[in-house]
Every structure is written in structure tokens, then in C-alpha cells.
Write an enzyme that holds these catalytic residues in place. Structure first.
Site, PDB file in Angstrom:
ATOM      1  N   CYS A 195      -5.141  -2.794   2.618  1.00  0.00           N
ATOM      2  CA  CYS A 195      -5.112  -2.673   4.075  1.00  0.00           C
ATOM      3  C   CYS A 195      -6.434  -3.087   4.719  1.00  0.00           C
ATOM      4  CB  CYS A 195      -4.722  -1.239   4.423  1.00  0.00           C
ATOM      5  SG  CYS A 195      -4.178  -0.960   6.120  1.00  0.00           S
ATOM      6  N   LYS A 235      -8.869   3.199  -2.912  1.00  0.00           N
ATOM      7  CA  LYS A 235      -9.408   2.634  -1.680  1.00  0.00           C
ATOM      8  C   LYS A 235     -10.760   3.284  -1.398  1.00  0.00           C
ATOM      9  CE  LYS A 235      -7.837   1.671   3.086  1.00  0.00           C
ATOM     10  NZ  LYS A 235      -6.692   1.862   4.010  1.00  0.00           N
ATOM     11  N   GLU A 292       0.834  -1.201   0.000  1.00  0.00           N
ATOM     12  CA  GLU A 292       0.000   0.000   0.000  1.00  0.00           C
ATOM     13  C   GLU A 292       0.873   1.257   0.000  1.00  0.00           C
ATOM     14  OE1 GLU A 292      -3.944   1.438   2.384  1.00  0.00           O
ATOM     15  OE2 GLU A 292      -2.230   0.903   3.636  1.00  0.00           O
TER      16      GLU A 292
END
Length: 331
Positions: A167, A126, A45
Site C-alpha cells: 500500500c 509493513k 494487502e
């Protein structure tokens, strides 16, 4: 029967807050992985230009936030095209996390999948940044639910479905279920540097620790029946100094590297690098027998025979939500 797919999972430290330096390191790692026979390489990430660890140390840092924007990566930029060219030159698929800079200078936690021909097959954001991440990054939208693509490796391997989440997206049941429905055989779970949990009295959440996050990746492997490439970054003293995180909740000690490969039943398939020293860099390699994905799903297919859509189902809106609407047309 499908043949094996050799993958490379990085456990590396970015050139913190340095776009050009991290792009150069990315291309070097792509070449190294290809030389070792890998057909796909995974990065963590916000690999470019590193995860903004200072957000867990203080509520705002105008200086670092501004520098971070200038060193974030834009889709279609010369830097992005350099990475695409490296993928094509070495005939390797690249699955990469990065801080994505929009034309308005807003930032998003972004992911891309680049084909062995250098084509951008997937670019997403995200859906919801986690807690303090919202001081730096914006939300994704409906189009960012499209996170699984067909990657053509050619030859005996052929086409493989590859997907990714970032994540703590691995904590979100609805998002995970939608991703499961897209049927990836190989899933890249991208994480920042992760610290071991400090014990019962430690103020940090176990679910944010190295142990907790690997548990989330393993759970996803079990739920999806896919191989999971659990990819984490490294943060040494160089990173701590660049971000001034010595007294922060996270990134306060060197380490962070816990990359590994998980099987479609959740078992760990690879050993820790360097005897488990999380502050050392390296690349984890594994040969994935894709027939094991099929065999595992004969037991567990949460979007097929092991589900009850007559009782429970998921509603989805994949439309991109524009900021300016001109009549019926979003700009």
C-alpha cells in the site's frame, strides 16, 4: 536471453473475517492460476482475512477487532502450511498479503513469498501502518527491510528476483530506494480495495483513491525498472455488511478491484477486467519478457549508473528490535 514468466494477479474478494474460508479460496485461486499456465500468483494487502475497512468508518470497534484477531493468519500455523502445500502441489510461487497474528495476539500487516516448492522465502511486516491502520496493526522492524528474494522457477526461466511492498509504503522515498537497491525484476504492489476519487470537493485524499494508488505503482515501476503487479481486492455488499462500512470514508460502495500489470517503464500492459467493473472478481494474466527489465535499466538505474552516491546515500539499520533485552541479547 531469459524466457517469459507468466504471472497471475488476483482481483478477488476474501471471505471476510473468515480465516478458513479465505485460505480455502486462496488455494482454489492458486490452482486456477496454475491451470492457466501462471508460475507466480499475487494477492493483495491483508488478503487473509480481508482488509479491516471499518477503521475508516469509526474510531474503534471492539467486536470486529477481536474477531479479526481470531481470524488472522500466523506463520507456521496449519492454515499457512495449507497454502504452502497448495503452492508446492501446483508448482507456483505465491506472493501474498495477510493480517499476521503474533504469539502475543498483536497484528501486523504482513507479506510472504512462497516458492514453487512450498518454502517460505520471505516474511515481512509493513514498516509503518497508515493512519487509522495503527488502531489495529503494529510497526515492522529492521528485518522487514529484507523484502526481495530469489525465486527459482527452474527450467528455462531460472531464478528471478521478486519483491513486495504494501500500500502506502509506495509513498516512502527512503523505503522505496532501499527496495530498489535489492534489484527485483518483478515487484508486487499490494493494495486493499480502492475507490475512485469522488471529485474536487470530496473529503478523501486523491492519493488514497484508485487513480492515485495506481499512479504510485506506476511511479514505482518507472523508478525501479521492474514489472509491477498492481494487486487490489474487491469489496461487494457482502463485505460492506460484514464490516458495517456503509457510511465510512472508504468501503462505502461496492467495488475496489483495479488489478493490472505495469511494465518496467510504467506503461499499463493489461486491460481492466469485466469492462472495468471494479465489483467483479477475476484474475489478470500477463507474460513478462524479463529482458525488457535489462533493456530499461540501460536507460534508468537509480541504484547504479543513474545515481551519485558520492553526493547522496541511504543509511540503513536492518537489525530486528526485540521487546525484551537480556544484556547484549534480545529475546
Amino acid at each position: 536471453m531469459p524466457h517469459t514468466l507468466r504471472v497471475a494477479v488476483t482481483q478477488a474478494e476474501p471471505e471476510w473475517l473468515d480465516l478458513a474460508g479465505t485460505v480455502e479460496k486462496t488455494c482454489n485461486l492458486i490452482g486456477e492460476a496454475a491451470e492457466n499456465g501462471a508460475r507466480l500468483i499475487a494477492f493483495p494487502e491483508c488478503w487473509v482475512p480481508g482488509y479491516p475497512g471499518w477503521i475508516w468508518a469509526r474510531p474503534v470497534d471492539v467486536e470486529l477487532n477481536t474477531k479479526y484477531i481470531y481470524n488472522s493468519l500466523s506463520l507456521g500455523s496449519p492454515e499457512f502450511e495449507t497454502i504452502q502445500a497448495a503452492a508446492k502441489r501446483h508448482s507456483i510461487a505465491v506472493v501474498m498479503g495477510f493480517s499476521g497474528r503474533a504469539p502475543s495476539d498483536s497484528l501486523y500487516i504482513a507479506q510472504a513469498i512462497i516458492s514453487p516448492d512450498g518454502e517460505v522465502l520471505m516474511h515481512r511486516r509493513k514498516v509503518k501502518p497508515t493512519h487509522a491502520e495503527r488502531t489495529v496493526f503494529g510497526d515492522g522492524s529492521g528485518a522487514d527491510l529484507s523484502n526481495v528474494v530469489d525465486v527459482d522457477f527452474g527450467g528455462e526461466i531460472g531464478t528471478v528476483k521478486v519483491g513486495a511492498l504494501a500500500c502506502w509504503e509506495h509513498t516512502q522515498p527512503l523505503l522505496k530506494y532501499h527496495t530498489l537497491s535489492l534489484g527485483a525484476a518483478v515487484h508486487v504492489a499490494m493494495w486493499p480495495p480502492l475507490d475512485p476519487h469522488g471529485g474536487v470537493e470530496h473529503p478523501g485524499l486523491w492519493s488514497m483513491s484508485a487513480e492515485g494508488c495506481q499512479s504510485l505503482s506506476q511511479t514505482y515501476a518507472i523508478e525501479s525498472g521492474a514489472y509491477v503487479l498492481h494487486c487490489t481486492a474487491v469489496c461487494t455488499e457482502k463485505g460492506r455488511e460484514a464490516m458495517r462500512t456503509h457510511d465510512g470514508l472508504l468501503f462505502h460502495t461496492p467495488g475496489g478491484g483495479h488489478s493490472c500489470v505495469l511494465g518496467p517503464d510504467g506503461r499499463r500492459l493489461t486491460q481492466a477486467l469485466h469492462g472495468g467493473d471494479p465489483a467483479k472478481e477475476g484474475v489478470v494474466y500477463a507474460d513478462l519478457d524479463l529482458s525488457k527489465v535489462v533493456a530499461n535499466r540501460a536507460f534508468l538505474d537509480n541504484v547504479g549508473h543513474y545515481s551519485r552516491p558520492d553526493l547522496l546515500w541511504l543509511g540503513v539499520d536492518r537489525r530486528e528490535k526485540g521487546h525484551v533485552v537480556d544484556g547484549e541479547r534480545r529475546l
